[in-house]
Design an enzyme around this catalytic site. Structure first.
Site: not given
Ligand code: DGY
Length: 302
Positions: A221, A250, A268
């Site tokens: 993240r 984002e 992402h």
């Molecule tokens: C997640 O699964 O947390 C990703 O960031 C999105 O696929």
């Protein structure tokens, strides 16, 4: 549902419940979500949806929030728990895709793939040259894996196959202290979830601890890294490079990062394979259907 999902999954959901689905473009507006969650028993959400206190308070009948993601920092889990709402995520099914993509980023940044691609596309390539865009070989280098859960371990297994030495640090205290991992690793890859403890886990002090020849990879993240500090470290060549799949705000990307050559920027894509996204949608639907049917969910959040 804050968006449509593959046909096979829609068919299962529509057989099990009355579905109200946002069919607009992009992310469902927050106000819309607050208005339409009223009266619903289940919410199927994406990582881009802020399932905030106001959404949860408007959903007075909610029994389950099924997030189509392994991360669930987009959901106010404290409020959900207070109200006895079950929150589920989609672990396991995206481990391989995310670990594969992490290796893609490691290779892209250490072998300067982005720089090479830009050179070719801009018509600046004048042909093979002995010392052109020399990168770093992985064999014999140390990978520091920060967060040693499913994805961290899967990255470690892949990196071992490239001849890397693996060290890790984890929240449970296993492995190496973070400071030592940062100062000794050639590549540092982040795999901790975003929590209040991991927000800006990597900031100016941590970047300054890394080797000048080292690379930082973030597929977890964005807010785990202080982007302003990272842009400064890359600009001043305090570290050799970085590869990012996630960002603090984002889809905004820190403007300084956009102009730097020594950073690979992906939008992402960690879990973005057809197989994985379908499996994530399917697991989220199974969780939702289970709870509505009075059964325990398959993958409640820990
Ligand atoms: C997640 O699964 O947390 C990703 O960031 C999105 O696929």
């Amino acid at each position: 549902m804050t968006r449509g999902l593959p046909l096979s999954v829609m068919t299962r959901l529509e057989a099990a419940c009355d579905v109200d689905r946002f069919d607009g473009k992009g992310v469902m507006p927050h106000d819309d979500l607050v208005a339409r969650v009223a009266g619903k028993h289940a919410l199927l959400s994406m990582v881009t949806d802020a399932v905030s206190r106001s959404v949860i308070e408007a959903g007075t009948n909610l029994r389950v929030i099924a997030n189509v993601a392994v991360g669930y920092n987009n959901i106010d889990v404290v409020t959900a728990r207070e109200r006895g709402i079950i929150v589920t995520n989609t672990p396991d099914v995206l481990t391989d895709a995310t670990a594969d993509f992490t290796l893609a980023l490691i290779l892209a940044v250490t072998r300067r793939l982005g720089e090479g691609e830009r050179m070719v596309r801009r018509g600046n390539w004048k042909g093979w040259a002995f010392d052109q865009l020399l990168g770093m070989q992985l064999r014999g280098r140390q990978l520091g894996v920060v967060g040693f859960g499913r994805i961290g371990r899967a990255v470690a297994a892949r990196a071992s196959a490239f001849g890397m030495t693996i060290v890790h640090s984890s929240r449970s205290g296993s492995g190496m202290p973070l400071d030592r991992l940062l100062s000794t690793s050639d590549i540092v890859s982040l795999h901790v979830p975003l929590t209040s403890e991991t927000r800006h886990l990597i900031g100016q002090a941590e970047l300054a601890r890394m080797k000048r020849s080292a690379y930082l990879i973030n597929t977890t993240r964005g807010p785990v890294v202080d982007e302003t500090a990272l842009a400064w470290a890359l600009r001043s060549r305090l570290i050799a490079g970085a590869a990012l799949d996630v960002y603090e705000r984002e889809p905004e990307v820190h403007p300084d990062l956009l102009s730097l050559e020594n950073v690979v920027l992906a939008p992402h894509l960690g879990s973005a394979t057809t197989e994985t996204r379908t499996a994530m949608a399917d697991l989220a639907a199974s969780n939702l259907i289970a709870v509505l049917g009075g059964k325990p969910p398959l993958t409640p959040i820990p």
